[in-house]
Design a protein around this motif. Sequence first.
Motif, PDB file in Angstrom:
ATOM      1  N   ALA A 112       0.838  -1.199   0.000  1.00 46.55           N
ATOM      2  CA  ALA A 112       0.000   0.000   0.000  1.00 46.55           C
ATOM      3  C   ALA A 112       0.872   1.248   0.000  1.00 46.55           C
ATOM      4  O   ALA A 112       0.564   2.241  -0.669  1.00 46.55           O
ATOM      5  N   GLN A 113       1.981   1.190   0.730  1.00 47.22           N
ATOM      6  CA  GLN A 113       2.900   2.329   0.718  1.00 47.22           C
ATOM      7  C   GLN A 113       3.475   2.541  -0.679  1.00 47.22           C
ATOM      8  O   GLN A 113       3.637   3.668  -1.140  1.00 47.22           O
ATOM      9  N   VAL A 125       2.021   1.768  -3.489  1.00 50.85           N
ATOM     10  CA  VAL A 125       0.970   2.391  -4.300  1.00 50.85           C
ATOM     11  C   VAL A 125       0.975   3.905  -4.089  1.00 50.85           C
ATOM     12  O   VAL A 125       0.902   4.686  -5.049  1.00 50.85           O
ATOM     13  N   ILE A 137       3.979   5.453  -5.906  1.00 48.37           N
ATOM     14  CA  ILE A 137       3.786   5.492  -7.364  1.00 48.37           C
ATOM     15  C   ILE A 137       2.834   6.624  -7.733  1.00 48.37           C
ATOM     16  O   ILE A 137       3.075   7.394  -8.670  1.00 48.37           O
ATOM     17  N   LYS A 138       1.734   6.739  -6.963  1.00 46.14           N
ATOM     18  CA  LYS A 138       0.775   7.807  -7.257  1.00 46.14           C
ATOM     19  C   LYS A 138       1.411   9.180  -7.078  1.00 46.14           C
ATOM     20  O   LYS A 138       1.154  10.100  -7.872  1.00 46.14           O
ATOM     21  N   GLU A 178      -0.498  12.162  -8.462  1.00 46.65           N
ATOM     22  CA  GLU A 178      -1.863  11.796  -8.090  1.00 46.65           C
ATOM     23  C   GLU A 178      -1.950  11.493  -6.589  1.00 46.65           C
ATOM     24  O   GLU A 178      -2.743  10.647  -6.167  1.00 46.65           O
ATOM     25  N   ARG A 205      -9.565   4.553  -3.357  1.00 45.73           N
ATOM     26  CA  ARG A 205     -10.262   4.186  -4.588  1.00 45.73           C
ATOM     27  C   ARG A 205     -11.443   3.293  -4.243  1.00 45.73           C
ATOM     28  O   ARG A 205     -11.284   2.082  -4.067  1.00 45.73           O
ATOM     29  N   ARG A 221     -11.850   0.045  -6.396  1.00 46.55           N
ATOM     30  CA  ARG A 221     -10.849  -0.985  -6.134  1.00 46.55           C
ATOM     31  C   ARG A 221     -11.207  -1.734  -4.835  1.00 46.55           C
ATOM     32  O   ARG A 221     -11.153  -2.961  -4.781  1.00 46.55           O
ATOM     33  N   VAL A 237     -11.981  -5.782  -4.480  1.00 44.21           N
ATOM     34  CA  VAL A 237     -11.229  -6.654  -3.585  1.00 44.21           C
ATOM     35  C   VAL A 237     -12.176  -7.408  -2.662  1.00 44.21           C
ATOM     36  O   VAL A 237     -12.091  -8.635  -2.507  1.00 44.21           O
ATOM     37  N   VAL A 242      -8.224  -4.046   7.329  1.00 44.44           N
ATOM     38  CA  VAL A 242      -6.863  -4.144   6.796  1.00 44.44           C
ATOM     39  C   VAL A 242      -6.619  -2.995   5.819  1.00 44.44           C
ATOM     40  O   VAL A 242      -5.607  -2.290   5.903  1.00 44.44           O
ATOM     41  N   ALA A 248      -6.380   0.316   7.692  1.00 39.49           N
ATOM     42  CA  ALA A 248      -5.100   0.504   8.381  1.00 39.49           C
ATOM     43  C   ALA A 248      -3.981   0.805   7.382  1.00 39.49           C
ATOM     44  O   ALA A 248      -3.133   1.669   7.620  1.00 39.49           O
ATOM     45  N   CYS A 249      -3.986   0.084   6.256  1.00 39.57           N
ATOM     46  CA  CYS A 249      -2.954   0.314   5.232  1.00 39.57           C
ATOM     47  C   CYS A 249      -3.059   1.743   4.690  1.00 39.57           C
ATOM     48  O   CYS A 249      -2.070   2.443   4.537  1.00 39.57           O
TER      49      CYS A 249
END
Lengths: 363, 363
Positions: free
Chosen positions: B34-35, B37, B40-41, B46, B52, B55, B59, B83, B86-87
């Motif tokens: 998640a970090q 992601v 990258i954003k 972004e 999102r 998304r 999931v 989860v 928290a992420c």
Amino acid sequence: MSDDLQKALAGVRAEIDGIDAELLNLLNQRARCAQKVGEIKAEHGEAGHIYRPEREAQVLRRLQDANPGPLPNEGITFFFREVMSACLSLEQPLGVAFLGPLGTFSESAATKHFGHAARLLPQASIDDVFREVESAHAHYAVVPVENSTEGAVGRTMDLLLGSSLKICGEVVLRIHQNLLSNETDLSKITKVYSHAQSLAQCHEWLNRVLPNAQRISVGSNAQAAQKASEEAGVAAIAGEAAATRYSLPRLAENIEDEPNNTTRFLILGKHDAGPSGRDKTSLIMSAPNRTGALYELLLPFSHTGVSLSRLESRPARHALWEYVFYVDIDGHRDDPTVKAALDELAGRAAYLKILGSYPVAVY
Amino acid sequence: MSDDLQKALAGVRAEIDGIDAELLNLLNQRARCAQKVGEIKAEHGEAGHIYRPEREAQVLRRLQDANPGPLPNEGITFFFREVMSACLSLEQPLGVAFLGPLGTFSESAATKHFGHAARLLPQASIDDVFREVESAHAHYAVVPVENSTEGAVGRTMDLLLGSSLKICGEVVLRIHQNLLSNETDLSKITKVYSHAQSLAQCHEWLNRVLPNAQRISVGSNAQAAQKASEEAGVAAIAGEAAATRYSLPRLAENIEDEPNNTTRFLILGKHDAGPSGRDKTSLIMSAPNRTGALYELLLPFSHTGVSLSRLESRPARHALWEYVFYVDIDGHRDDPTVKAALDELAGRAAYLKILGSYPVAVY
């Protein structure tokens, strides 16, 4: 979103999906193990003892020690409590009595300890909370016992004296103070209302941030919040519960000078807990009213080297003794040194009641 | 506990410990993803779009479909929401405004959707909830929009008309009725108080279980609960919130004849959601006041085969039209058929506002 970005994300998301699939299987595998534990216990005639506080504490402590991050230990503890709560409730959903209504610190304590799969049973009084477990309407009770600023909760302590319930756990909740106001700008605040104790707890913060605001003490933080919800230019110092009750925005959070403002709750049940490796034992003792009586009661602990983490005296309601002493000691009553201290104490005290041994609060 | 039992349990517990160690590592591995992601954003400019909704819905749906049990889908969904919550909060804790105080259904909806790592911001009114997000004090708003028995929430619908906020999600909460009383025995109940609607909802249950009790309708379920807390021989029909508010034990639970009593909430933000595979689109439309106007507005949906899941008319507050129509349709505004319907509608409607496309509630 750009194609570039989409492509860059696709790889990480595939990795996350793989992890989630593994998590899903492991969670269910764990649930099946919990079912197996239930079956084994039922075969041995111990079906009633599904919940083991000491085992839960051990599991959580081990996971905290092993946690490599980046998830904080608090998050990890939350998950695994919930996992255990869900696994347990496949067998037997736990009924947990606490002092209602919803939105109180007691409810937070109950959920923190038993997870969201437990069945919460709010009660009108601390007496009712005890009664629910004594009469087997609930499996466990959650009662406040001391606040780091306001001291002991008298009613709980008095009821512990007469009740057959055992302490099988403790929960410590951190209590935060906030500056609540409908004003959106600190410079607009001319008056700050709160309970005298809360004003004192935020003394330095107020000196620093609102040196010119008048401080006015009122009967309770809830009363202060009400004033702040009605008058312009007014703020209240109060906790989360009052903020939500009066729908007041938090202009500043966690403004207490002393960051260790906590309330401690006890978990009560029909049994106490087995040894978890880091335990406490709580007891009530009394001696005839004569000089040196308390000193004599403390000798057994000194002899055996057992530490006292809390000693609180309360006026006795019987004529026989003037005071009863509430004592928390380090260690489990099955530990040899603790056992020796308690044996010696039994010979000296006019009255001795072991309230239970239980794991030290996990976080 | 016997040695035999201890030995039998040791094997299963070792298995559980192994599973927990794996879970711990996977949870942290997921947090690191998640970090990644987030990074990258940020590289692609972004950074603001961490959350999102589409998304998250994908999931959760995939995990529900793949869930082999014994953990129920509801439990699995709860975990994975937490989860993800928290992420996400490792990157950017989400501020979520809702109609306070705590202990309301709105709070339950907010927590159900955003998990416990979100920062809850209770507000005094639905207007304030909208304002908090419009002024960027909160990232998202949670507002009730319709109840399966009481109908639409007018204030929310009126505000949607004028607000710049987009709908990016929905939450459906099941609302249960309970029989609340201080009496511990059903045979002691001579009177049952509740709102007329709630009495009607539990009509069959009352006929069956309390055929001789007098049914008395009062202004609200909370008022009924208050009566039950004061008088002997009295019970109230009310929800969880009233039970906790008046600390009334539940003498019977889930007594509604129709098990589908639900309230639907909308999640509002600055953007709506991308396609998740199972989406809804909400819009407001109006036509000049003449015969057949609504019929004409519905033609584009009929032409393209797009289903309407909800159509609600409200008196317009402008002079131009008599009514505005709130419409929910199946599908995402990016789906070709939905797009075609909306394009055709744009040519026919005097007023058209797309409130947003978002994933159908996951559970």
